[in-house]
Design a protein around this motif. Sequence first.
Motif, PDB file in Angstrom:
ATOM      1  N   LYS A 136      29.732  -8.517 -86.966  1.00 39.41           N
ATOM      2  CA  LYS A 136      30.047  -9.776 -85.982  1.00 39.41           C
ATOM      3  C   LYS A 136      31.279 -10.384 -86.512  1.00 39.41           C
ATOM      4  O   LYS A 136      32.007 -10.096 -87.413  1.00 39.41           O
ATOM      5  N   PHE A 137      31.576 -11.543 -85.356  1.00 41.79           N
ATOM      6  CA  PHE A 137      32.993 -12.063 -85.720  1.00 41.79           C
ATOM      7  C   PHE A 137      32.864 -13.362 -86.065  1.00 41.79           C
ATOM      8  O   PHE A 137      32.239 -14.214 -85.375  1.00 41.79           O
ATOM      9  N   ALA A 138      33.567 -13.935 -87.011  1.00 41.87           N
ATOM     10  CA  ALA A 138      33.544 -15.336 -87.480  1.00 41.87           C
ATOM     11  C   ALA A 138      34.079 -16.334 -86.175  1.00 41.87           C
ATOM     12  O   ALA A 138      34.765 -15.872 -85.409  1.00 41.87           O
ATOM     13  N   GLY A 153      30.344 -19.702 -84.718  1.00 43.72           N
ATOM     14  CA  GLY A 153      31.125 -21.034 -84.208  1.00 43.72           C
ATOM     15  C   GLY A 153      30.026 -22.048 -83.444  1.00 43.72           C
ATOM     16  O   GLY A 153      28.951 -22.160 -84.076  1.00 43.72           O
ATOM     17  N   ALA A 154      30.825 -22.531 -82.237  1.00 46.32           N
ATOM     18  CA  ALA A 154      29.882 -23.746 -81.752  1.00 46.32           C
ATOM     19  C   ALA A 154      29.522 -24.698 -82.721  1.00 46.32           C
ATOM     20  O   ALA A 154      30.263 -25.033 -83.426  1.00 46.32           O
ATOM     21  N   SER A 155      28.261 -25.197 -82.693  1.00 47.73           N
ATOM     22  CA  SER A 155      28.187 -26.270 -83.863  1.00 47.73           C
ATOM     23  C   SER A 155      27.291 -25.913 -84.902  1.00 47.73           C
ATOM     24  O   SER A 155      26.601 -26.419 -85.852  1.00 47.73           O
ATOM     25  N   ALA A 156      27.377 -24.470 -85.169  1.00 53.06           N
ATOM     26  CA  ALA A 156      26.387 -23.735 -86.193  1.00 53.06           C
ATOM     27  C   ALA A 156      26.892 -24.312 -87.573  1.00 53.06           C
ATOM     28  O   ALA A 156      28.133 -24.351 -87.538  1.00 53.06           O
ATOM     29  N   TYR A 157      26.067 -24.488 -88.571  1.00 55.12           N
ATOM     30  CA  TYR A 157      26.334 -24.983 -89.770  1.00 55.12           C
ATOM     31  C   TYR A 157      25.507 -24.175 -90.870  1.00 55.12           C
ATOM     32  O   TYR A 157      24.676 -24.300 -91.011  1.00 55.12           O
ATOM     33  N   THR A 158      26.354 -23.332 -91.520  1.00 48.12           N
ATOM     34  CA  THR A 158      25.679 -22.424 -92.356  1.00 48.12           C
ATOM     35  C   THR A 158      26.337 -22.121 -93.729  1.00 48.12           C
ATOM     36  O   THR A 158      26.475 -21.125 -94.244  1.00 48.12           O
ATOM     37  N   SER A 159      27.011 -23.424 -94.343  1.00 52.50           N
ATOM     38  CA  SER A 159      27.966 -23.235 -95.223  1.00 52.50           C
ATOM     39  C   SER A 159      27.258 -22.762 -96.782  1.00 52.50           C
ATOM     40  O   SER A 159      27.606 -22.057 -97.483  1.00 52.50           O
ATOM     41  N   ASP A 160      25.910 -23.306 -96.778  1.00 51.52           N
ATOM     42  CA  ASP A 160      25.446 -22.858 -98.002  1.00 51.52           C
ATOM     43  C   ASP A 160      23.893 -22.117 -97.724  1.00 51.52           C
ATOM     44  O   ASP A 160      23.001 -22.473 -97.192  1.00 51.52           O
ATOM     45  N   ALA A 161      24.287 -20.810 -98.494  1.00 49.57           N
ATOM     46  CA  ALA A 161      23.277 -19.742 -98.118  1.00 49.57           C
ATOM     47  C   ALA A 161      21.895 -20.073 -98.431  1.00 49.57           C
ATOM     48  O   ALA A 161      21.066 -19.967 -97.544  1.00 49.57           O
ATOM     49  N   SER A 395      32.186 -31.801 -80.056  1.00 47.89           N
ATOM     50  CA  SER A 395      32.575 -30.762 -81.158  1.00 47.89           C
ATOM     51  C   SER A 395      33.945 -30.338 -80.626  1.00 47.89           C
ATOM     52  O   SER A 395      33.994 -29.673 -79.378  1.00 47.89           O
ATOM     53  N   GLN A 396      34.889 -29.879 -81.524  1.00 46.53           N
ATOM     54  CA  GLN A 396      36.212 -29.393 -81.125  1.00 46.53           C
ATOM     55  C   GLN A 396      36.053 -27.757 -81.065  1.00 46.53           C
ATOM     56  O   GLN A 396      36.887 -27.162 -80.305  1.00 46.53           O
ATOM     57  N   ASN A 397      34.824 -27.177 -81.068  1.00 45.89           N
ATOM     58  CA  ASN A 397      34.784 -25.886 -80.888  1.00 45.89           C
ATOM     59  C   ASN A 397      34.342 -25.374 -79.560  1.00 45.89           C
ATOM     60  O   ASN A 397      34.431 -24.455 -79.098  1.00 45.89           O
TER      61      ASN A 397
END
Length: 422
Positions: A136-138, A153-161, A395-397
């Motif tokens: 998939k694509f970032a 993208g969008a407002s998804a937030y998954t920085s810490d696995a 959100s700017q995304n």
Amino acid sequence: MDTQTTIERAQAVLAGGCDSPVRSGWGVNAPMFVQTRAHGASAYDENGRRYIDYIMAYGPLLFGHTHPSLVTNLDEIARDGFVWGTTHPEEIRLAERIRSYLPSMERMRFVSTGTEAVMSAIRVARAYTRRNLILKFAGNYHGHTDLALLNAGASAYTSDAAASGIPAGVMRDVVVARYNDLESVDVFLRGREDELAAVIVEPIVGNMGYVTPVSGFLEGLRERTQRYGALLIFDEVITWLRFGLHGAQGRIGVAPDMTTIGKIMGGGAPIAAFGGREEIMRVLAPEGQTFTGGTHGGNPFCVAMAHRVIDLLVEHPEYYDYMDGLARRLAEGIRGHFRERSLPYTVVQSESIVDFKFRPGPPNRNYDDALAADRVKYAAYYAAMFERGILLPPSQNEVMFVSVAHTHADIDDTIAAIGESL
Ligand SMILES: Cc1ncc(COP(=O)(O)O)c(C=O)c1O
């Protein structure tokens, strides 16, 4: 009851105060917008104040909030019930209509949300190819299933696995490449080509700002997936009907193996679909061994809404030109403000989408560009526009969506508000 009280009540009973984090205002450091009503292109807050709405529910509202053809006589389509749990002729007719516009969807299945459509398409692709790896694509957003969320993208937030609740095992079977960059596809796939089940992509992206595929990018994905014996999945949850009845695939002339659609097709009601080549879709039970299903899939109420949407677009082909005209005028107005103030931002407009980011240089091409935009400036701009009665995506995304319900006066008011806000 004032807004503060409502927000406090929301926080006390809804997780994070809302059902989808972007709504909380966290992306723009603003209080959550609490809405009580909507009409046409307008959203209203608790005090009855009107805002010109450019969120448009993040995509579904191509016709605005309350198009008469969609909201009148709803009892007619509810009279025989909302959900039956059986197959019915109108559902078959809807599938036939969709296939006539998206011939790559030779067989399809209806679900309720884009998330489900993507989840199901990926399962089918894995079953058909007997492989696991998904590329998939970032910055593309495909809903909130485990693998779809990685670097989304969008407002998804998954920085810490670990904290995200996504098992490490899921990550072993996903690679995330750079959009518009075939070299990164090759680098990430090197040595794993035989494991590749599918590449999933937004053919035109609306979740890291508005991003179009560079010439040869989608063709390159088509060629590679064919070469590796993998499937190409187009996620057209935003783009189908936004870019006409034939979607992004009709416009670009690249046929995917599988497609997911949703959002606009329900006219506000939750209906989505996934589908693809007949031989692929044959893996699904009862013909095959792969299961998807759902209580609400293909329910007669949402199916009837989808027919109303397609009817409207067939009866009113001029709607697309109208929205394009409005969006052009808005984009030109913003460009004029930027020129006057020597601001180095680029405005993009395509049909009913208008977008710019607080980042000098050309429009976003990938997620790195999207992340480089100035969030603090956007937050200040969002607040200034809000004060002036313009509701922008928090959100700017996200992008601005213009609808059939917006008027030239709305656009002029918006351009004036942008001038003051800048
Ligand atoms: C391209 C794309 N795919 C899938 C989804 C998920 O759809 P839903 O929110 O209906 O689950 C979205 C939602 O924004 C989307 O933009």
